[in-house]
Design an enzyme around this catalytic site. Sequence first.
Site, PDB file in Angstrom:
ATOM      1  N   ARG A 113       0.805  -1.209   0.000  1.00 51.32           N
ATOM      2  CA  ARG A 113       0.000   0.000   0.000  1.00 51.32           C
ATOM      3  C   ARG A 113       0.847   1.273   0.000  1.00 51.32           C
ATOM      4  O   ARG A 113       0.346   2.364  -0.308  1.00 51.32           O
ATOM      5  CB  ARG A 113      -0.922   0.000   1.228  1.00 51.32           C
ATOM      6  CG  ARG A 113      -2.244   0.698   1.016  1.00 51.32           C
ATOM      7  CD  ARG A 113      -3.218   0.399   2.134  1.00 51.32           C
ATOM      8  NE  ARG A 113      -2.765   0.860   3.427  1.00 51.32           N
ATOM      9  CZ  ARG A 113      -3.469   1.655   4.230  1.00 51.32           C
ATOM     10  NH1 ARG A 113      -4.666   2.072   3.848  1.00 51.32           N
ATOM     11  NH2 ARG A 113      -3.021   2.008   5.404  1.00 51.32           N
TER      12      ARG A 113
ATOM     13  N   THR B 187       9.962  -3.756   3.456  1.00 48.39           N
ATOM     14  CA  THR B 187       8.946  -4.696   3.906  1.00 48.39           C
ATOM     15  C   THR B 187       9.526  -6.114   3.943  1.00 48.39           C
ATOM     16  O   THR B 187      10.733  -6.308   3.720  1.00 48.39           O
ATOM     17  CB  THR B 187       7.699  -4.603   2.999  1.00 48.39           C
ATOM     18  OG1 THR B 187       6.657  -5.412   3.563  1.00 48.39           O
ATOM     19  CG2 THR B 187       7.996  -5.052   1.582  1.00 48.39           C
TER      20      THR B 187
ATOM     21  N   LYS C  68      13.785  -6.508   6.576  1.00 46.73           N
ATOM     22  CA  LYS C  68      13.953  -5.447   7.566  1.00 46.73           C
ATOM     23  C   LYS C  68      15.211  -5.650   8.421  1.00 46.73           C
ATOM     24  O   LYS C  68      15.914  -4.693   8.738  1.00 46.73           O
ATOM     25  CB  LYS C  68      12.707  -5.351   8.446  1.00 46.73           C
ATOM     26  CG  LYS C  68      11.478  -4.915   7.667  1.00 46.73           C
ATOM     27  CD  LYS C  68      10.257  -4.761   8.554  1.00 46.73           C
ATOM     28  CE  LYS C  68       9.058  -4.308   7.727  1.00 46.73           C
ATOM     29  NZ  LYS C  68       7.872  -4.026   8.562  1.00 46.73           N
TER      30      LYS C  68
ATOM     31  N   ASN D 166      12.457  -0.218   8.662  1.00 45.53           N
ATOM     32  CA  ASN D 166      11.355  -0.224   7.695  1.00 45.53           C
ATOM     33  C   ASN D 166      11.341   1.066   6.886  1.00 45.53           C
ATOM     34  O   ASN D 166      10.465   1.276   6.057  1.00 45.53           O
ATOM     35  CB  ASN D 166      10.004  -0.411   8.389  1.00 45.53           C
ATOM     36  CG  ASN D 166       9.542   0.843   9.115  1.00 45.53           C
ATOM     37  OD1 ASN D 166      10.336   1.519   9.771  1.00 45.53           O
ATOM     38  ND2 ASN D 166       8.264   1.151   9.022  1.00 45.53           N
TER      39      ASN D 166
ATOM     40  N   ASP E  66       7.727   1.305  12.504  1.00 49.13           N
ATOM     41  CA  ASP E  66       6.699   0.286  12.746  1.00 49.13           C
ATOM     42  C   ASP E  66       6.209   0.304  14.190  1.00 49.13           C
ATOM     43  O   ASP E  66       5.003   0.306  14.454  1.00 49.13           O
ATOM     44  CB  ASP E  66       7.245  -1.117  12.448  1.00 49.13           C
ATOM     45  CG  ASP E  66       7.195  -1.471  10.969  1.00 49.13           C
ATOM     46  OD1 ASP E  66       6.324  -0.933  10.262  1.00 49.13           O
ATOM     47  OD2 ASP E  66       8.017  -2.292  10.532  1.00 49.13           O
TER      48      ASP E  66
ATOM     49  N   GLY F  37      10.050 -11.060  14.300  1.00 50.95           N
ATOM     50  CA  GLY F  37      10.807 -10.726  13.096  1.00 50.95           C
ATOM     51  C   GLY F  37      11.099  -9.240  13.079  1.00 50.95           C
ATOM     52  O   GLY F  37      11.109  -8.590  14.128  1.00 50.95           O
TER      53      GLY F  37
ATOM     54  N   ILE G 294      -0.978  -7.289  12.826  1.00 55.09           N
ATOM     55  CA  ILE G 294      -0.352  -6.247  12.010  1.00 55.09           C
ATOM     56  C   ILE G 294      -0.633  -6.436  10.522  1.00 55.09           C
ATOM     57  O   ILE G 294      -0.343  -5.550   9.720  1.00 55.09           O
ATOM     58  CB  ILE G 294       1.167  -6.161  12.250  1.00 55.09           C
ATOM     59  CG1 ILE G 294       1.899  -7.393  11.708  1.00 55.09           C
ATOM     60  CG2 ILE G 294       1.478  -5.927  13.717  1.00 55.09           C
ATOM     61  CD1 ILE G 294       3.411  -7.214  11.675  1.00 55.09           C
TER      62      ILE G 294
END
Length: 293
Positions: free
Chosen positions: A32, A79, A83, A106, A122, A148, A237
């Site tokens: 997005r 993404t 990362k 990020n 994030d 992660g 998320i």
Amino acid sequence: MKIVELLENDPGLKAGERYAGILGASPSKGARSPLLWNAAFQDFGRPERMVPMDVLPEKLGQVLETLAGDTDFIGGAVTMPYKESIAAWLGSHRLSPQALKIGAVNCLYRNDAGELCGTNTDGEAALADIKASIPDLRGVDTLLIGPGGAGKAVAAFLADAGASLTIVSRSPETAKDFCSGIGAKSATNADIGALIPASSLIVNCTPVGFANGVASESPIAAADLDQVRPGSLVFDIIYDPLKTPLLTMAEKNGLEIKNGLTMNLLQAVLGFSKATRIADLDRISASMKKAAG
């Protein structure tokens, strides 16, 4: 070598065009960020645009070297699944204090010397959305699954906010130092059933349930989710789909649910500001919200 020759997709870049990028395994398939960033670029009358960059693992280093040396590249987003590896590539001297603590980035941007640097928005974005439901996180029993790149960011900010945090991972030995560093407990997937009843906040930071991944599965079994105490918040998320199997089951159980849509917007606002040095967060947010619909 030109950056377009290293990517698995065609970003449609023209010679001499200034640009931002979102780097990942396949951001061209639904990320997005380009929609959000490009709306803000247009609103501010900027010439840049953001393009998706699908990168193979074996080409990641070469892609980063090329971008670092390309003065037309202003920065952008990172993404899954790069990362942590991009943070390692940048090195401690080119990471913000937040990203250094988390070990993942990020957001990419240029410093005053023109060097490519990384930070992490994030965690800040996730915390803001969670606090809209739970304003005071001090002492709140929290179960986070998946440390992660994004998971570590969210975990670090939750810990700073005072949450009583337990982090579940497939390889707890790998996450042990990180957990210790932020004052969190470490657990395995096998412990989820025992931890669920005491948890008031459950956060999924794994890709399980993601539309382009294992969309039909949940990181928590239905039987375990039945043990979640009433009034708890389940935060996933993932934003594609808007309701993952985890959130669908949680909603049926009468629990409060949130997906990653607001988190994604907030991290994009912060990242855009960092890469462009535009400080008007309200205007950036308004532009992006309008584009998101």
